[in-house]
Design an enzyme around this catalytic site. Structure first.
Site, PDB file in Angstrom:
ATOM      1  N   CYS A 255      49.896  44.693 131.462  1.00  0.00           N
ATOM      2  CA  CYS A 255      50.159  44.948 132.870  1.00  0.00           C
ATOM      3  C   CYS A 255      49.154  44.048 133.694  1.00  0.00           C
ATOM      4  CB  CYS A 255      50.544  46.450 133.154  1.00  0.00           C
ATOM      5  SG  CYS A 255      50.825  46.457 134.895  1.00  0.00           S
ATOM      6  N   GLY A 256      49.546  43.076 134.148  1.00  0.00           N
ATOM      7  CA  GLY A 256      48.568  42.149 134.932  1.00  0.00           C
ATOM      8  C   GLY A 256      47.950  42.868 136.166  1.00  0.00           C
ATOM      9  N   ASN A 257      48.914  43.487 137.186  1.00  0.00           N
ATOM     10  CA  ASN A 257      48.651  44.010 138.326  1.00  0.00           C
ATOM     11  C   ASN A 257      47.634  45.440 137.847  1.00  0.00           C
ATOM     12  OD1 ASN A 257      49.706  42.513 140.124  1.00  0.00           O
ATOM     13  ND2 ASN A 257      51.616  43.331 139.956  1.00  0.00           N
TER      14      ASN A 257
ATOM     15  N   ASN B  59      52.645  47.455 143.314  1.00  0.00           N
ATOM     16  CA  ASN B  59      53.048  47.842 142.145  1.00  0.00           C
ATOM     17  C   ASN B  59      52.237  48.979 141.772  1.00  0.00           C
ATOM     18  OD1 ASN B  59      53.034  45.978 138.852  1.00  0.00           O
ATOM     19  ND2 ASN B  59      53.809  47.858 139.270  1.00  0.00           N
TER      20      ASN B  59
ATOM     21  N   CYS C 264      54.829  42.384 139.919  1.00  0.00           N
ATOM     22  CA  CYS C 264      54.460  42.175 138.507  1.00  0.00           C
ATOM     23  C   CYS C 264      53.492  40.950 138.131  1.00  0.00           C
ATOM     24  CB  CYS C 264      55.715  42.131 137.470  1.00  0.00           C
ATOM     25  SG  CYS C 264      55.551  41.996 135.891  1.00  0.00           S
ATOM     26  N   GLY C 265      52.338  41.188 137.746  1.00  0.00           N
ATOM     27  CA  GLY C 265      51.473  40.459 137.434  1.00  0.00           C
ATOM     28  C   GLY C 265      51.794  39.338 136.216  1.00  0.00           C
ATOM     29  N   THR C 266      52.052  39.916 135.016  1.00  0.00           N
ATOM     30  CA  THR C 266      52.474  39.405 133.979  1.00  0.00           C
ATOM     31  C   THR C 266      53.841  38.578 134.228  1.00  0.00           C
ATOM     32  OG1 THR C 266      53.619  41.170 132.879  1.00  0.00           O
ATOM     33  CG2 THR C 266      51.306  40.698 132.320  1.00  0.00           C
TER      34      THR C 266
END
Length: 295
Positions: free
Chosen positions: A75-77, A13, A222-224
């Site tokens: 955005c987690g990543n 990502n 996608c982290g989230t």
């Protein structure tokens, strides 16, 4: 005027990261779109912006933009890359950071191996918190049956700082991520659009996942989306609560842990790709775009 940037990725990502603590740049929607163009600009899934804090109890402000120029909540990543970036730029020497996003404050902790743990906060499941307006849908327990182009699709919803719809599938490789993801992303039942995850449960501590991201399309990770999928899986009894769950995406794997009633914890790697500079005026002039107001 030249602006320095860093290209990074978290499990594929990919991000363009800009330090606006020590630099000045007027970000416009047109400029973000140009920077995000992989042929005419730099190219990225999201643009991450580091800004000075707006309040005394946080270290930085963290802003996120999609390639279509829209600003998003989380955005987690990107959060993991954000933590590594501010340390590499010597903007902070703290191992643990508190940063403010459009959806609230998150905590980032970096280990000595370059992995970052992110306290993603508590998941939200109520339709009004997504937001999701299921007026024309059928609900069975926690699942909704949404009419998508005349076909009922069973999905679950969660908010992890941004909205997610998750579909449980038998095999993610066979999932129609592109067309179904696009149709659900812009479905009228999601007034702010939605990220769409396709989750395959391998066992109680392992999922495979593909995500069609709002305003971007399918990404490598996608982290989230992984946090939302695992939280839903635990809520439904498919996954173990309070244990490390491996979320496997195209770009690699991250670890998600959630004990209901507490924050979702996400841990994963980051990578630096390269550094560079760009000329905002040069990009805009090349594209024949006149300056626009700030986003």
């Amino acid at each position: 005027m030249l602006i320095e940037f860093t290209k990074m990725h978290g499990l594929g990502n990919d991000f363009m990261v800009i330090d606006l603590v020590t630099q000045r740049l007027d970000l416009t929607k047109d400029l973000v779109q140009l920077l995000g163009d992989r042929h005419l600009g730099i190219g990225f899934d999201q643009l991450l912006v580091v800004e000075p804090p707006m309040r005394p109890d946080v270290d930085f402000s963290y802003r996120i933009f999609n390639t279509d120029g829209t600003e998003v909540e989380q955005c987690g990543n990107g959060a993991r890359c954000f933590a590594r970036f501010v340390q590499a730029r010597k903007l902070s020497f703290k191992q643990r950071l508190r940063v403010e996003t459009a959806s609230g404050i998150i905590s980032l902790t970096t280990d000595h191996y370059g992995w970052v743990e992110v306290d993603m906060g508590k998941p939200k499941f109520e339709p009004s918190e997504i937001p999701f307006t299921p007026r024309a849908t059928t609900k069975i327990q926690n699942a909704y049956h949404l009419d998508v182009n005349g076909t009922p699709v069973q999905l679950y919803v969660a908010n992890m700082g941004n909205p997610h719809a998750v579909i449980k599938v038998d095999d993610v490789l066979d999932a129609d991520v592109e067309s179904l993801g696009r149709a659900i992303e812009s479905h009228p039942a999601f007034p702010e659009r939605v990220n769409v995850g396709f989750m395959q449960v391998m066992n109680q501590r392992h999922i495979r996942l593909r995500v069609y991201e709002r305003g971007v399309g399918e990404t490598q990770a996608c982290g989230t989306g992984a946090c939302a999928a695992v939280a839903i899986g635990i809520r439904e009894g498919w996954l173990d609560e309070g244990e490390d769950v491996r979320a496997q995406l195209y770009g690699g794997s991250m670890v998600i842990k959630w004990q209901p009633g507490y924050s979702v914890m996400m841990t994963g790697p980051t990578a630096f790709v390269y550094e560079g500079v760009f000329s905002p005026d040069g990009l805009m002039a090349q594209a024949g775009i006149k300056p626009n107001p700030e986003i």
